[in-house]
Write a protein that holds these residues in place. Structure first.
Motif, PDB file in Angstrom:
ATOM      1  N   ILE A 198       1.078  38.483  36.003  1.00 13.94           N
ATOM      2  CA  ILE A 198       2.424  38.427  35.685  1.00 13.94           C
ATOM      3  C   ILE A 198       2.834  36.975  35.843  1.00 13.94           C
ATOM      4  O   ILE A 198       2.624  36.348  37.075  1.00 13.94           O
ATOM      5  CB  ILE A 198       3.381  39.207  36.645  1.00 13.94           C
ATOM      6  CG1 ILE A 198       2.997  40.720  36.101  1.00 13.94           C
ATOM      7  CG2 ILE A 198       4.912  39.011  36.233  1.00 13.94           C
ATOM      8  CD1 ILE A 198       3.570  41.694  37.226  1.00 13.94           C
ATOM      9  N   GLN A 199       3.774  36.276  35.195  1.00 14.81           N
ATOM     10  CA  GLN A 199       4.455  35.137  35.206  1.00 14.81           C
ATOM     11  C   GLN A 199       5.687  35.092  35.256  1.00 14.81           C
ATOM     12  O   GLN A 199       6.473  35.822  34.596  1.00 14.81           O
ATOM     13  CB  GLN A 199       3.795  33.861  34.042  1.00 14.81           C
ATOM     14  CG  GLN A 199       2.345  33.716  34.049  1.00 14.81           C
ATOM     15  CD  GLN A 199       1.998  32.840  32.847  1.00 14.81           C
ATOM     16  OE1 GLN A 199       2.930  31.866  32.843  1.00 14.81           O
ATOM     17  NE2 GLN A 199       1.145  33.135  32.373  1.00 14.81           N
ATOM     18  N   ARG A 208       3.553  50.195  34.504  1.00 13.39           N
ATOM     19  CA  ARG A 208       3.699  51.312  33.919  1.00 13.39           C
ATOM     20  C   ARG A 208       3.407  51.319  32.463  1.00 13.39           C
ATOM     21  O   ARG A 208       2.745  52.250  32.052  1.00 13.39           O
ATOM     22  CB  ARG A 208       5.109  52.027  34.087  1.00 13.39           C
ATOM     23  CG  ARG A 208       5.365  52.634  35.606  1.00 13.39           C
ATOM     24  CD  ARG A 208       6.561  53.246  35.397  1.00 13.39           C
ATOM     25  NE  ARG A 208       7.085  53.694  36.875  1.00 13.39           N
ATOM     26  CZ  ARG A 208       6.629  54.856  37.403  1.00 13.39           C
ATOM     27  NH1 ARG A 208       5.967  55.807  36.719  1.00 13.39           N
ATOM     28  NH2 ARG A 208       6.874  55.071  38.381  1.00 13.39           N
ATOM     29  N   SER A 209       3.403  50.429  31.911  1.00 13.13           N
ATOM     30  CA  SER A 209       3.144  50.169  30.353  1.00 13.13           C
ATOM     31  C   SER A 209       1.584  50.373  30.242  1.00 13.13           C
ATOM     32  O   SER A 209       1.049  50.594  29.227  1.00 13.13           O
ATOM     33  CB  SER A 209       3.547  48.878  29.908  1.00 13.13           C
ATOM     34  OG  SER A 209       2.728  47.730  30.338  1.00 13.13           O
ATOM     35  N   LEU A 210       0.698  50.089  31.360  1.00 13.78           N
ATOM     36  CA  LEU A 210      -0.544  50.141  31.380  1.00 13.78           C
ATOM     37  C   LEU A 210      -1.099  51.681  31.502  1.00 13.78           C
ATOM     38  O   LEU A 210      -2.452  51.914  31.111  1.00 13.78           O
ATOM     39  CB  LEU A 210      -1.372  49.390  32.471  1.00 13.78           C
ATOM     40  CG  LEU A 210      -1.074  48.006  32.659  1.00 13.78           C
ATOM     41  CD1 LEU A 210      -1.734  47.278  33.744  1.00 13.78           C
ATOM     42  CD2 LEU A 210      -1.634  47.233  31.236  1.00 13.78           C
ATOM     43  N   ASP A 211      -0.258  52.473  31.819  1.00 14.62           N
ATOM     44  CA  ASP A 211      -0.635  53.779  32.265  1.00 14.62           C
ATOM     45  C   ASP A 211      -0.702  54.780  30.952  1.00 14.62           C
ATOM     46  O   ASP A 211      -0.233  54.632  29.834  1.00 14.62           O
ATOM     47  CB  ASP A 211       0.699  54.816  32.822  1.00 14.62           C
ATOM     48  CG  ASP A 211       0.767  54.291  34.496  1.00 14.62           C
ATOM     49  OD1 ASP A 211      -0.392  53.686  34.872  1.00 14.62           O
ATOM     50  OD2 ASP A 211       1.756  54.548  34.838  1.00 14.62           O
ATOM     51  N   ARG A 212      -1.681  55.747  30.799  1.00 14.07           N
ATOM     52  CA  ARG A 212      -1.756  56.549  29.935  1.00 14.07           C
ATOM     53  C   ARG A 212      -0.883  57.650  29.952  1.00 14.07           C
ATOM     54  O   ARG A 212      -0.574  58.035  31.182  1.00 14.07           O
ATOM     55  CB  ARG A 212      -3.053  57.145  29.633  1.00 14.07           C
ATOM     56  CG  ARG A 212      -4.276  55.976  29.052  1.00 14.07           C
ATOM     57  CD  ARG A 212      -5.508  56.871  28.667  1.00 14.07           C
ATOM     58  NE  ARG A 212      -6.389  56.856  29.892  1.00 14.07           N
ATOM     59  CZ  ARG A 212      -7.496  57.266  29.922  1.00 14.07           C
ATOM     60  NH1 ARG A 212      -7.843  58.295  29.246  1.00 14.07           N
ATOM     61  NH2 ARG A 212      -8.240  57.230  31.064  1.00 14.07           N
ATOM     62  N   ALA A 268      11.186  44.976  37.142  1.00 17.54           N
ATOM     63  CA  ALA A 268      10.592  44.209  35.936  1.00 17.54           C
ATOM     64  C   ALA A 268       8.933  44.454  36.208  1.00 17.54           C
ATOM     65  O   ALA A 268       8.090  44.646  35.042  1.00 17.54           O
ATOM     66  CB  ALA A 268      10.833  42.824  35.968  1.00 17.54           C
ATOM     67  N   VAL A 269       8.521  44.442  37.544  1.00 18.91           N
ATOM     68  CA  VAL A 269       7.118  44.504  37.481  1.00 18.91           C
ATOM     69  C   VAL A 269       6.742  45.809  37.482  1.00 18.91           C
ATOM     70  O   VAL A 269       5.682  46.294  36.846  1.00 18.91           O
ATOM     71  CB  VAL A 269       6.580  43.908  38.826  1.00 18.91           C
ATOM     72  CG1 VAL A 269       5.204  44.216  39.514  1.00 18.91           C
ATOM     73  CG2 VAL A 269       6.935  42.742  39.181  1.00 18.91           C
ATOM     74  N   GLU A 270       7.380  46.754  38.057  1.00 15.30           N
ATOM     75  CA  GLU A 270       6.818  48.113  37.747  1.00 15.30           C
ATOM     76  C   GLU A 270       6.878  48.637  36.248  1.00 15.30           C
ATOM     77  O   GLU A 270       5.759  49.318  35.819  1.00 15.30           O
ATOM     78  CB  GLU A 270       7.729  49.237  38.489  1.00 15.30           C
ATOM     79  CG  GLU A 270       7.190  50.510  38.490  1.00 15.30           C
ATOM     80  CD  GLU A 270       7.869  51.514  39.698  1.00 15.30           C
ATOM     81  OE1 GLU A 270       8.148  52.592  39.124  1.00 15.30           O
ATOM     82  OE2 GLU A 270       8.094  51.239  40.631  1.00 15.30           O
ATOM     83  N   GLU A 304      14.739  37.786  38.550  1.00 15.84           N
ATOM     84  CA  GLU A 304      14.823  39.018  37.669  1.00 15.84           C
ATOM     85  C   GLU A 304      13.429  39.545  37.147  1.00 15.84           C
ATOM     86  O   GLU A 304      13.175  40.413  36.829  1.00 15.84           O
ATOM     87  CB  GLU A 304      15.934  38.841  36.637  1.00 15.84           C
ATOM     88  CG  GLU A 304      17.302  38.710  36.971  1.00 15.84           C
ATOM     89  CD  GLU A 304      17.501  37.265  37.235  1.00 15.84           C
ATOM     90  OE1 GLU A 304      16.876  36.178  36.937  1.00 15.84           O
ATOM     91  OE2 GLU A 304      18.398  36.955  38.309  1.00 15.84           O
ATOM     92  N   GLU A 305      12.789  38.397  36.818  1.00 17.90           N
ATOM     93  CA  GLU A 305      10.964  38.504  36.293  1.00 17.90           C
ATOM     94  C   GLU A 305      10.370  38.975  37.420  1.00 17.90           C
ATOM     95  O   GLU A 305       9.159  39.635  37.031  1.00 17.90           O
ATOM     96  CB  GLU A 305      10.704  37.187  35.665  1.00 17.90           C
ATOM     97  CG  GLU A 305      11.583  36.863  34.511  1.00 17.90           C
ATOM     98  CD  GLU A 305      11.180  35.404  33.876  1.00 17.90           C
ATOM     99  OE1 GLU A 305      11.189  35.406  32.748  1.00 17.90           O
ATOM    100  OE2 GLU A 305      10.607  34.701  34.845  1.00 17.90           O
ATOM    101  N   ALA A 306      10.507  38.799  38.441  1.00 17.27           N
ATOM    102  CA  ALA A 306       9.669  39.222  39.684  1.00 17.27           C
ATOM    103  C   ALA A 306      10.139  40.479  40.568  1.00 17.27           C
ATOM    104  O   ALA A 306       9.478  40.905  41.364  1.00 17.27           O
ATOM    105  CB  ALA A 306       9.613  37.946  40.692  1.00 17.27           C
TER     106      ALA A 306
END
Length: 148
Positions: free
Chosen positions: A125-126, A143-147, A137-139, A131-133
């Protein structure tokens, strides 16, 4: 483009303590004297995400940092009513907009060294703005990696 900055042996050791042994929740890294990446701060296992953000930004509004965080959250699989605990390791490049351009370039070009050396990181993550950290935003990215 590689920066020519080395990762200290201590950084690799701390990363393994987080990844395998679960001894720390997070680590914050800094480039010292434009020559080597060193461990700046360690977060105890009981530390929370607010502690992490505070430590990440401890250097000031114009200081870049790297960090590794072992993030835990509850996930509900599709079609079930139960949840399970998920843990994902992320690597963050924190380059605030107020940082000097030279520092941003140095940290950005050195980020590849950490990506290569820290095997087992699930997400890089950059962030340039709080707001980006932030946790939300991080979660969302993790979560976008979860099946489903």
């Amino acid at each position: 483009m590689a920066s020519g900055i080395d990762l200290s042996r201590e950084c690799k050791h701390v990363f393994e303590q987080i990844r395998k042994l679960k001894q720390h929740r997070y680590a914050v890294f800094v480039i010292q004297e434009e020559r080597e990446i060193k461990v700046e701060l360690l977060g105890v296992r009981e530390a929370n995400y607010d502690d992490f953000l505070r430590d990440l930004q401890r250097g000031g509004a114009n200081q870049c940092r790297f960090a590794v965080y072992d993030y835990a959250y509850r996930h509900q699989c599709q079609g079930t009513s139960s949840t399970c605990l998920k843990e994902k390791l992320f690597l963050m490049l924190w380059c605030p907009t107020l940082a000097r351009i030279k520092d941003k370039m140095l940290y950005s070009s050195t980020f590849a060294v950490l990506k290569r050396e820290f095997a087992g990181v699930q997400k890089c993550i950059q962030a340039t703005e709080p707001e980006e950290a932030c946790r939300t935003a991080v979660e969302e990215q993790l979560r976008s990696l979860d099946r489903e």
